[in-house]
Design an enzyme around this catalytic site. Sequence first.
Site, PDB file in Angstrom:
ATOM      1  N   ASP A  59       1.071  -0.921  -0.411  1.00 50.71           N
ATOM      2  CA  ASP A  59      -0.809  -0.023   0.238  1.00 50.71           C
ATOM      3  C   ASP A  59       0.678   1.416   0.285  1.00 50.71           C
ATOM      4  O   ASP A  59       1.558   1.940   1.031  1.00 50.71           O
ATOM      5  CB  ASP A  59      -0.973  -0.174   1.083  1.00 50.71           C
ATOM      6  CG  ASP A  59      -1.575   1.278   1.645  1.00 50.71           C
ATOM      7  OD1 ASP A  59      -1.421   1.786   0.889  1.00 50.71           O
ATOM      8  OD2 ASP A  59      -2.496   1.661   2.861  1.00 50.71           O
ATOM      9  N   LYS A  88       2.724  11.810  -3.542  1.00 52.68           N
ATOM     10  CA  LYS A  88       1.503  10.295  -4.393  1.00 52.68           C
ATOM     11  C   LYS A  88       1.145  11.835  -4.670  1.00 52.68           C
ATOM     12  O   LYS A  88       0.362  11.396  -6.169  1.00 52.68           O
ATOM     13  CB  LYS A  88       0.984   9.721  -3.703  1.00 52.68           C
ATOM     14  CG  LYS A  88       0.259   9.052  -4.296  1.00 52.68           C
ATOM     15  CD  LYS A  88      -0.453   7.883  -3.098  1.00 52.68           C
ATOM     16  CE  LYS A  88      -1.845   6.778  -3.683  1.00 52.68           C
ATOM     17  NZ  LYS A  88      -2.001   6.096  -2.550  1.00 52.68           N
ATOM     18  N   GLU A 104      -7.464   0.786  -4.092  1.00 53.97           N
ATOM     19  CA  GLU A 104      -7.426   0.728  -2.864  1.00 53.97           C
ATOM     20  C   GLU A 104      -8.815  -0.299  -2.341  1.00 53.97           C
ATOM     21  O   GLU A 104      -8.821  -0.847  -1.449  1.00 53.97           O
ATOM     22  CB  GLU A 104      -6.628   2.115  -2.622  1.00 53.97           C
ATOM     23  CG  GLU A 104      -6.087   1.907  -2.438  1.00 53.97           C
ATOM     24  CD  GLU A 104      -5.235   3.978  -1.869  1.00 53.97           C
ATOM     25  OE1 GLU A 104      -6.300   4.453  -2.101  1.00 53.97           O
ATOM     26  OE2 GLU A 104      -3.739   4.205  -2.641  1.00 53.97           O
ATOM     27  N   ASP A 148     -13.339   5.006   1.267  1.00 53.43           N
ATOM     28  CA  ASP A 148     -11.840   5.505   1.771  1.00 53.43           C
ATOM     29  C   ASP A 148     -10.785   6.518   1.516  1.00 53.43           C
ATOM     30  O   ASP A 148     -10.724   7.381   0.614  1.00 53.43           O
ATOM     31  CB  ASP A 148     -10.914   4.782   0.690  1.00 53.43           C
ATOM     32  CG  ASP A 148      -9.545   4.492   1.053  1.00 53.43           C
ATOM     33  OD1 ASP A 148      -8.882   5.055   1.973  1.00 53.43           O
ATOM     34  OD2 ASP A 148      -8.648   3.722   0.145  1.00 53.43           O
TER      35      ASP A 148
END
Length: 568
Positions: free
Chosen positions: A7, A69, A151, A173
Site C-alpha cells: 500500500d 503521491k 485501494e 476510503d
Amino acid sequence: MTSVGIDLGTTNSLISYWSEEGPKLIPNALGDVLTPSVVGIDDKGDILIGKAAKERLITHPEHTVSDFKRTMGSDKQVTLGGKQEQNYTFRPEELSAFVLRSLKADAEIHLGMNITNAIISVPAYFNDIQRKATIDAGKLAGLEVDSLINEPTAAALAYGLNEVEESQFLIFDLGGGTFDVSILDKYDNIMEVRATAGDNFLGGNDFRDQLVTKLTEDHKLDFETLNRADQNRLNRLAEIIKQDLSSRDTSNYAATIAETELKGSITRESFEELAANLRRRLRVPIERAINDATLRPENIDNVVLVGGASRMPMIRRMVGRLFQKLPLSHLNPDEIVALGAAVQTGLKARDVALEDVVMTDVCPYTLGTSAVVDDNYENLVIVPIIERNAVVPISQSQKFYTIRDKQKEINLDIYQGENMRPEDNILLGNLRVEVPPDKAGIEGVDVRFTYDINGALEVEVTSISTKKTVRKIFKNQANLSDEELEQRFKALSGIKLHPREHAENAALLAKAERIYAESLRTQRDYVRSLILEFEQQISDQSNRDIDKIRENFANSLSELDNNIFDMD
Ligand code: AMP
C-alpha cells in the site's frame, strides 16, 4: 513466495504478504508496520526514508519531501539538498521508488528471501498516467509489478474475506490525499465491484489545511511568506490539533512559529464548521457510486471505513446519517488496504485457502474518442466507448467514418473522463490510420478499446476496407520512456539508502533535533545535552547496553514531545 502486497500511501506505506494463516503485515527496521511516505537526504548524501525523514521535514525542509503521491503522473520534480554540494532532483516516481526500496528491504529481512514481485494498490480514481507512473516506481525500485489493485477493492478483499453473509457494502476510503468510494456485492464467494467513484484531490490533508488557515487568521500570519520550516511547523501543529479533535472536544495548543507565540484553543465544533465544504465534496462521489450501481442508500447493508482520515468523528456521523446505520471500523483503517493487497497476491498464486474466492473489478472512468456528430466540423464531442463502471477486463468497439470527401486518414484522440467536450477531459493519446480516399462517409475504421485489470488501455484501430491495423498502449508524455526508465534505474541504484541498522538511531536523533528546534531556553539546553550524550554513547562501540540507552533516550524524548504543544 516472492510476491508481496504494497500500500503506497500519501501519508504512510505498508508492505504485506500472504501466509498460511492469512494476510500479514511486515514491520520496518523500527518495528512499525506504517512507514511514513517521506524521503530526505542526510548530511552524508544518503537517502533517509520514513520516520527519520518525517521528523526532518521541520529541521531540514530543503532536504526532505512528503506528499509526493499527489504529483504521481506529473513531471513535477523536487530538488533535495538545497545549496548543499551534493543535491539531487527527483521525479515523483523516483521518490516513490525510494519508499518501495525501503519496504522491499524490510520484507527481504523479515522473510529471509529475495523479493522480486509486488502487487501495489492505487486509488481507484487514479488515471492511466498515474497508474503507469506507479508501475514505473516499482521498476525503479527493482520490483516487477504483477498488477495494480484499486485501494477500495483491496479493502473489500480484506474485509469481505471474513464476512460470510451475502451483502452489499460500501467502502469509504478517505486517506491523506485521496478519496475513493466503491460499492461491492458479495454472494457465495464472489465479490463484485458494482461501482466506484472518487476524488483524487480530496483527503485528510485538506481538513488539516482548514486548520492551518484558521491558525494563520487567528494569529495574523501569512502562510505564503513563511519559510519552509515554519510552514512545515504550522502544518504539523494543525495535524496534531486535527488528530486531537478526533478524541476530544477542545484542543489547546501553544507553540512558537516565526517568532510568534501561538497559544489558543480550537473546538471540534468550529473545526467541523470549517470543514463543511469538504464534507459536501465527499457526498459527490458517494452519490455517483450509488446511482451508478442503480441502488439507493437503504440498499447498502454495511459501510466500511478505510483510511486514517475516516477516524474523524464528523466522518462517522456523516456516513451514519447518509446510510442510517453505524459504519463498521473493526478493522484498522490504516492497515486494511495492505492486508487486501496481500490477499490479492494469494489469489494470484492460487493459494488453496483462497481457491473459491473470485473478485471482479470495474473501470472507474469513461474512455472514449472525440468525433464530429453533426455537419459542423468544429463541434467535437466525446463518444464514449467504454463507460465508467463497466466490469473489467472489457473490450468494446465502435465504427467511425470519414467526414470529408477524399479524406486520406482518420485521426483519433483518446480521452478519459465524464465531460461532453474533449477539452474538459484528460487526453491520453492519439492514433492516425490511413484510409483509401473516397466520398465522405464511405471509408471508415473499427475502433476497439481493451481495458485490463491493471487499468491499462489498449486501442486498436482497423481500416474497414484495407484491414490495416494500428495498435497502441498509451504512454503519456508525463511518463518515462523505456530508455529513460533504464537510465534512471541505473542512477538510482547508485544512490545509497541510509544503513538500515542505524535506522532507529537516525529516527531518534531526527526527533530530538526537531524537539530542539521547537523548544526554547532551558528545555533547549536539556535537549542538547540529551543529544550530545546519546551521540557519544552510540559512538562507543564497546557499549553493550545500547538497547537500554536507546530506550531511555526514546522515553525522555516522548515525555518532552508530549509537553511541546501543551495538550492536556
Ligand atoms: P492514510 O493515507 O490512510 O495513511 O491516511 C492518512 C490520513 O489520516 C492523514 O491525513 C492523517 O492526518 C489522517 N489521520 C490519521 N489518524 C487520524 C486521527 N486520529 N484523526 C484524524 N485524522 C487522522
